[in-house]
Design an enzyme around this catalytic site. Sequence first.
Site, mmCIF file in Angstrom:
data_model
loop_
_atom_site.group_PDB
_atom_site.id
_atom_site.type_symbol
_atom_site.label_atom_id
_atom_site.label_comp_id
_atom_site.label_asym_id
_atom_site.label_seq_id
_atom_site.Cartn_x
_atom_site.Cartn_y
_atom_site.Cartn_z
ATOM 1 N N HIS A 93 -59.375 55.829 42.964
ATOM 2 C CA HIS A 93 -59.685 56.628 41.773
ATOM 3 C C HIS A 93 -60.446 57.882 42.184
ATOM 4 O O HIS A 93 -61.132 57.898 43.211
ATOM 5 C CB HIS A 93 -60.467 55.818 40.734
ATOM 6 C CG HIS A 93 -61.836 55.369 41.153
ATOM 7 N ND1 HIS A 93 -62.962 56.169 41.027
ATOM 8 C CD2 HIS A 93 -62.285 54.208 41.672
ATOM 9 C CE1 HIS A 93 -64.019 55.509 41.445
ATOM 10 N NE2 HIS A 93 -63.645 54.316 41.860
ATOM 11 N N ASP A 125 -62.392 59.769 39.819
ATOM 12 C CA ASP A 125 -63.567 60.071 39.010
ATOM 13 C C ASP A 125 -64.804 59.507 39.698
ATOM 14 O O ASP A 125 -64.713 58.634 40.574
ATOM 15 C CB ASP A 125 -63.434 59.500 37.600
ATOM 16 C CG ASP A 125 -63.385 57.977 37.576
ATOM 17 O OD1 ASP A 125 -62.645 57.398 38.399
ATOM 18 O OD2 ASP A 125 -64.085 57.360 36.741
ATOM 19 N N ASP A 175 -67.447 56.141 47.052
ATOM 20 C CA ASP A 175 -66.868 55.528 45.848
ATOM 21 C C ASP A 175 -66.202 56.587 44.977
ATOM 22 O O ASP A 175 -66.863 57.186 44.128
ATOM 23 C CB ASP A 175 -67.976 54.813 45.080
ATOM 24 C CG ASP A 175 -67.471 54.030 43.893
ATOM 25 O OD1 ASP A 175 -66.254 53.862 43.746
ATOM 26 O OD2 ASP A 175 -68.313 53.591 43.084
ATOM 27 N N GLU A 230 -61.805 55.215 36.367
ATOM 28 C CA GLU A 230 -62.155 53.837 36.734
ATOM 29 C C GLU A 230 -63.592 53.510 36.379
ATOM 30 O O GLU A 230 -63.895 52.379 35.964
ATOM 31 C CB GLU A 230 -61.926 53.627 38.245
ATOM 32 C CG GLU A 230 -62.094 52.172 38.707
ATOM 33 C CD GLU A 230 -63.538 51.809 39.056
ATOM 34 O OE1 GLU A 230 -63.838 50.598 39.161
ATOM 35 O OE2 GLU A 230 -64.376 52.730 39.198
ATOM 36 N N GLU A 231 -64.483 54.467 36.533
ATOM 37 C CA GLU A 231 -65.895 54.204 36.299
ATOM 38 C C GLU A 231 -66.209 53.906 34.837
ATOM 39 O O GLU A 231 -67.306 53.424 34.516
ATOM 40 C CB GLU A 231 -66.744 55.391 36.772
ATOM 41 C CG GLU A 231 -66.635 55.707 38.260
ATOM 42 C CD GLU A 231 -67.270 54.654 39.152
ATOM 43 O OE1 GLU A 231 -67.832 53.674 38.614
ATOM 44 O OE2 GLU A 231 -67.211 54.803 40.387
ATOM 45 N N ASP A 280 -56.605 47.939 46.581
ATOM 46 C CA ASP A 280 -57.500 48.888 45.920
ATOM 47 C C ASP A 280 -58.874 48.797 46.584
ATOM 48 O O ASP A 280 -59.053 48.072 47.568
ATOM 49 C CB ASP A 280 -57.597 48.556 44.431
ATOM 50 C CG ASP A 280 -58.170 49.698 43.590
ATOM 51 O OD1 ASP A 280 -58.499 50.763 44.147
ATOM 52 O OD2 ASP A 280 -58.307 49.521 42.361
ATOM 53 N N HIS A 303 -73.411 55.009 44.144
ATOM 54 C CA HIS A 303 -73.971 55.299 42.815
ATOM 55 C C HIS A 303 -75.441 55.692 42.916
ATOM 56 O O HIS A 303 -76.175 55.595 41.929
ATOM 57 C CB HIS A 303 -73.822 54.094 41.866
ATOM 58 C CG HIS A 303 -72.426 53.842 41.417
ATOM 59 N ND1 HIS A 303 -72.126 53.070 40.309
ATOM 60 C CD2 HIS A 303 -71.225 54.240 41.911
ATOM 61 C CE1 HIS A 303 -70.819 52.999 40.151
ATOM 62 N NE2 HIS A 303 -70.251 53.718 41.123
#
Length: 441
Positions: free
Chosen positions: A76, A78, A109, A143-144, A170, A416
């Site tokens: 992903h 985003d 990520d 995804e987030e 994934d 994150h």
Amino acid sequence: MNIAEKLSQLVKFRTVSSFDPEEEDDGPFAALIAALPELFPLAHAKLERICIGSRGIVYRWQGTDPSLKPAIFCAHFDVVPASETDAWDEPPFSGAIRNGYVWGRGTQDIKVQLACILESAEQLAAKGFQPQRTLYFAFGGDEEVGGTRGAGAIAKWFSEQHIHASWVIDEGSPVGQGLVGFVRKPLALIGIAEKGYADIIIEAQGQGGHASMPPRHTALGAVAHALAAIEDNPFPARLTKTTDGFLAALAPHAIAPYKQIFALRRVLSPLILKAFSAMPSTNAMVRTTCAATMAQASPKENVLPTLAQAAVNVRMIPGMSSAEVVEHFNLLASPFGAKAYIKFPEHMVEASEESSTSSEGWIAIAKAVSEAFPEAVPAPFLFTASTDTKHYRALTDDIYRFTPLVQTQEDIAAVHNVNEKVSIENLERCVRFYRSLMQGC
């Protein structure tokens, strides 16, 4: 332009997703998608690209053998928000390349995986390579925040095209360095299952009024009693197929006495479960976990609450359903006048099935691990977070969750968080992994 420079360019796009699409800035998302042909020109010349809405991209690389089911590589683009503070050694959207690292949000990520998948295709296309089975690259942009506009829309497109994959890969756990004290070698933690997710509300009602004349138990007190009962009565620990396979893979490489204990895990399972239950990281592998995270009641200190609520974040182990969790909570909460229900049914995800460790997908992934990370031990693993794979469950029997980066506990802590970064050496090994996987599957 090398892979570090390409990832640096992708990091500069502030593709921060939100549960409310109105709060998103569409510009960076569109700009990132537009930049991919410039960054990976050979891959774009060779592969067919299908844009699905504004948050989904699919690449099709036609295989030479139509009898083989395709494989799907996911990522992903985003990211979660990042505050521009002094706590970052480099600004989070700078894409700075310094001291052998690429810095910024998405370097772990997981813009890194999108970049390395396309770079692998770029390098193979330059050599005239054609895969044996058709390969699909599925990249989502939300995804987030649940993945409905990205992976959800992509999965719907796959279904409409009647595409059923041999396997899907994934994001997931990494090649862990020093994460497990009883094994000296790095562990390639390949997620063959994913825990379910639910936010459960514990709620009680009260009569309200002035706090100077309270009843014996207020609505908030009832909720507090219910929460205490939930914490004091955890779900039972058990060895799933995934955790059993994890211990079997570790047994030959573990130090004494763990080598002997893991080899006799069926007999010694009570001892293992007790030991795993002692630490949060391993406890999450053997049981459904519950974490009380939020509470609200009266709007003022001297006013009795007419309604009190608390949120419990639950991660279900494979084999346990959300309905079982709610039933268990209600049994514990009802004696105190409280009740339990799912807060966001639309965001609740049941635990996944456990994928095979003898399928052609597992064999190909393990072989690619041995080529890119020869020092690592491939081990099946229960992934405790949530990924876009929930949208692909109907498209394949086998889903694998793996991030091909060597990571320490310090690296994982930056996900994150401030100072997210990836080493250039890690990037090159990540590309090697995907290149080997595309050639060997």
